[in-house]
Each structure stands twice: as C-alpha cells, then as structure tokens.
Scaffold this active site. Structure first.
Site, PDB file in Angstrom:
ATOM      1  N   HIS A  31      -8.418  -2.403  -8.620  1.00 14.48           N
ATOM      2  CA  HIS A  31      -7.696  -1.472  -9.487  1.00 14.48           C
ATOM      3  C   HIS A  31      -8.646  -0.661 -10.360  1.00 14.48           C
ATOM      4  O   HIS A  31      -8.322   0.465 -10.749  1.00 14.48           O
ATOM      5  CB  HIS A  31      -6.696  -2.227 -10.353  1.00 14.48           C
ATOM      6  CG  HIS A  31      -5.503  -2.708  -9.588  1.00 14.48           C
ATOM      7  ND1 HIS A  31      -4.670  -3.715 -10.038  1.00 14.48           N
ATOM      8  CD2 HIS A  31      -5.004  -2.331  -8.380  1.00 14.48           C
ATOM      9  CE1 HIS A  31      -3.709  -3.926  -9.159  1.00 14.48           C
ATOM     10  NE2 HIS A  31      -3.896  -3.090  -8.147  1.00 14.48           N
TER      11      HIS A  31
ATOM     12  N   HIS B  80      -3.270   2.872   1.659  1.00  9.80           N
ATOM     13  CA  HIS B  80      -4.637   2.774   1.148  1.00  9.80           C
ATOM     14  C   HIS B  80      -5.649   3.318   2.150  1.00  9.80           C
ATOM     15  O   HIS B  80      -6.551   4.079   1.794  1.00  9.80           O
ATOM     16  CB  HIS B  80      -4.985   1.316   0.826  1.00  9.80           C
ATOM     17  CG  HIS B  80      -4.285   0.773  -0.370  1.00  9.80           C
ATOM     18  ND1 HIS B  80      -4.614   1.125  -1.661  1.00  9.80           N
ATOM     19  CD2 HIS B  80      -3.266  -0.114  -0.488  1.00  9.80           C
ATOM     20  CE1 HIS B  80      -3.843   0.479  -2.516  1.00  9.80           C
ATOM     21  NE2 HIS B  80      -3.017  -0.277  -1.828  1.00  9.80           N
TER      22      HIS B  80
END
Length: 416
Positions: free
Chosen positions: A259, A389
């Site tokens: 993150h 992703h």
C-alpha cells in the site's frame, strides 16, 4: 545516454521505459491478460471467477470490487483498442446497476450470487471502486456512466465521508444501521485513486479536494511519525489501532508495504493533477516508496513480504503478486520524473522477477501467490482473482505522463 544532474557525471543506463522492445513486451502481456479475463464473461450475467488455466469456478459469488475492477480494467483496455472491451464493460455496468445496486436501501451490496444478494453489507471499499468503474466507463462514453457516477458520489457523501477528519468511514449494514466503528487506510487509499479518476473524467474539483485531504492525513500526519510506514487500522476517532487484526487478506495487522507503493504513486498523480505545486510531494513519494522497498523485498527469494509489525519487522512473509505490480507503478512514476540509475535497477529487478515467477506465459494472467520455493500457490486464492493490479503494472509505464493512466492511454491508443 542521459546524464544525471545530481551525479558525479557518470552516465546512466538506457532506461527500459524508453526502449521499443520493452514497450512492445508490455503491450503483449496486456493483450494476454485481456484475452485471459475475457473468459470470465458469464452468459447469464455478471462474471465467472476463473481457475488458473482460465476455466470457470463453480462458486458464482461475485464481490463488488471484482465487478468494478473488470469494468475499470477493460475501460483501460478500450483506450488501446482491446478487442471485446465494450462487451466486458457493458456486462459489468449492467451487473452493477441491476444486481449490486440496492433498490430498497440505496448504495451497492458487497457480494452477489447469480442475481441474488449474498452479502448485503455496504462497504466504503466497494463503493469507491464503483466510483472508479463509473469514472473509467465515462471516459469511454458509456451511456449509463454519468448516472452511476452521480449516484455513488451521493452515497459516498451521504454515508461515508466524514468532513472533520477529511476521510471515509468504512462500513454499514445493508439498511445503513451501524455495523462497526472500524476505520481503515485501505478504503481511503482506493478512494484517492477513484477521486483522481473522477476528477479526470468530470473536471469537478470536489473530487480533487477530497483526494488531497486523505493524502494530507496519511502523508503529512501519519507517515513521518511512523518511520514512513503506514498503519492500516484506526479507531472511530482516527487514532492508530495497533491491536486490530481482521481478514487476513484485506485487513491484516500492522502495515502493508504494497500500500505504500500505491500511495506513493497516487501522491505523485495528485500532485501532477494539482498543477505540480512546490510542496515537496515528489520527495515524500520517494521516501515512502524507498522505505517499502527497503523493508519488504525478500533478498533470498525475491518478491515482497506481505505485512510488517509496527516496529518494522516482518509479520507475514507471504508473497503475493499485487505488491510487485504496485512497486512497478511507483518506480515507473519516479523514473518519469527523474532518471536515476538506482531506480532503473529496481525497475528491471521487479520486471525480471515478475517475468520469471508471476506471469503465466502459457495461459495468460499472473499467478497471485508463491510458496516458499517460488512456485505458484493457492493458500489464499483460488485461481486468478482479477487483472486490476497486473494490467495497470503493464499499462502505466507506457503512458507519457504520471497522471492516472486513462489520459495517457488515449494517446497510446492513437499511436497503435
């Protein structure tokens, strides 16, 4: 060759971002990913979950973030001329509006099975992905995208946004009665992504303002006090909750270096869309990225460990595909701003690892996790969960700027 302005005069290497061969390789992998996930189209509506070779799994449970990520990803694909992208976008939009959308209580339910609701919770995490899907579909001219964007924006403002801290609360029951007092970084981080895309799609500065407030909390407030690591979990008054541990994938304890890579890239995109003010954002984005690279890279096996304890030690050494993809995006962003040989070394290291261990060259798509021997594993995931992703990892380096991929992909599509 490019000479670094802050070096001793030594020449930097050729950068893969500039090489036609590397860019062609990225586009080829994008094509394989899109071809693989077109198999998820369910003729009954919605999308199949796929096993590793690309066959439908029996479980028809469809999470809100999965539906929205397909819409967003194929919207990116449409900008570069991907065959079948319109069909995938349309199917996802129909499922969002007709199945996920809660006609009784408003908002969007978290999971469906077929056309039935299997999990009626209302989560900020899912709703910000609805905003992302709507904004991305709007850039493709989808006729229902404006309605979806306005509807989910209203829901986010009414039920989730907390003006005083400038952050989103996390979760409600289906009827909007309180579910918990949990607050978290993950939903807010993805809210930044969605808000930046919505700003690009609409030009409405309210989205940019909210994205900036979230970034201020984590980048200006939390990161410097926490050694440039970002705790995931918070109490109702936005104090760090160091004891919290929830879902092992979405809410693991401690901090998640993957993150940090995402937030680093998003900070640069926000800074770019805000007119590149002289506020130190590039240095802060680099600091966040470099800390995560240092903390989390597995020097023996490659890849990134999943979580850290609050003291920076390894908590969960599992290795998934998505932190590698997000590191690629962050490193590509800083390379676009300033050419440094160390960044190029990381960029090549990440892509070499992905090509050797994560990309399924036979079937398409990326393996989502590895075991201790660097073989594909299925401890946490069944099959290949989505392309969100990994498709951004291959498309973002191809865009000419550092803003969100949609704008740059339109240029890329015209070139091809």
């Amino acid at each position: 060759m490019i000479t670094s302005s802050n070096s001793t005069g030594s020449k930097l290497p050729d950068f893969w971002l500039d090489q036609a061969e590397h860019r062609a390789w990225l586009l080829a992998d994008a094509g394989q990913q899109f071809a693989f996930f077109r198999k998820s189209l369910d003729p009954r509506g919605g999308f199949f979950n796929l096993d590793s070779p690309g066959n439908p799994l029996e479980d028809r449970t469809q999470d809100l973030h999965s539906t929205t990520r397909i819409v967003h990803s194929f919207a990116l694909g449409r900008h570069i001329g991907t065959p079948g992208a319109d069909v995938m976008i349309e199917q996802g939009m129909r499922h969002l509006l007709n199945v996920h959308r809660d006609r009784d209580h408003g908002g969007y339910v978290y999971a469906t099975r077929g056309r039935e609701v299997s999990d009626g919770r209302k989560l900020a995490y899912g709703h910000v992905f609805v905003l992302l899907a709507a904004a991305s579909a709007m850039t493709c001219g989808h006729p229902d995208a404006k309605y979806l964007l306005e509807d989910v924006t209203d829901v986010l403002d009414r039920y989730f946004w907390e003006e005083e801290p400038g952050l989103f609360a996390d979760e409600w029951n289906r009827d909007w009665t309180p579910f918990s007092t949990y607050r978290g970084m993950n939903a807010n981080m993805h809210a930044i992504e969605a808000m930046l895309t919505a700003f690009e799609a609409t030009g409405q500065t309210s989205y940019l303002r909210k994205a900036g407030r979230i970034l201020d909390f984590f980048i200006e407030g939390i990161a410097p006090r926490e050694g440039w690591r970002l705790p995931e979990h918070y109490t109702a008054d936005w104090q760090i909750d160091r004891l919290y541990e929830g879902n092992p994938m979405f809410r693991p304890a401690g901090s998640t270096p993957g993150h940090s890579f995402e937030l680093s890239r998003l900070l640069l995109q926000y800074w770019d869309l805000s007119g590149r003010p002289h506020d130190g954002s590039p240095a802060k984005a680099r600091r966040l990225m470099e800390q995560a690279l240092k903390d989390a890279w597995d020097t023996e096996r490659g890849g990134f460990i999943y979580t850290l304890a609050h003291d920076g030690t390894v908590a969960r050494a599992d290795r998934y595909w998505w932190p590698v993809t997000e590191a690629i995006g962050a490193v590509a962003a800083v390379i676009k701003l300033e050419r440094r040989s160390g960044d190029e070394e990381w960029y090549r290291r990440l892509w070499n690892f992905a090509a050797d261990r994560l990309i399924d060259h036979q079937n398409g798509g990326w393996f989502p996790e590895l075991d201790t021997g660097n073989r594909p594993a299925d401890k946490q995931f069944r099959g290949k969960p989505d392309l969100y992703h990994s498709i951004q990892a291959v498309l973002y380096p191809l865009t000419p700027g550092i803003s969100y991929p949609v704008r740059g992909l339109a240029v890329l599509g015209r070139e091809h």
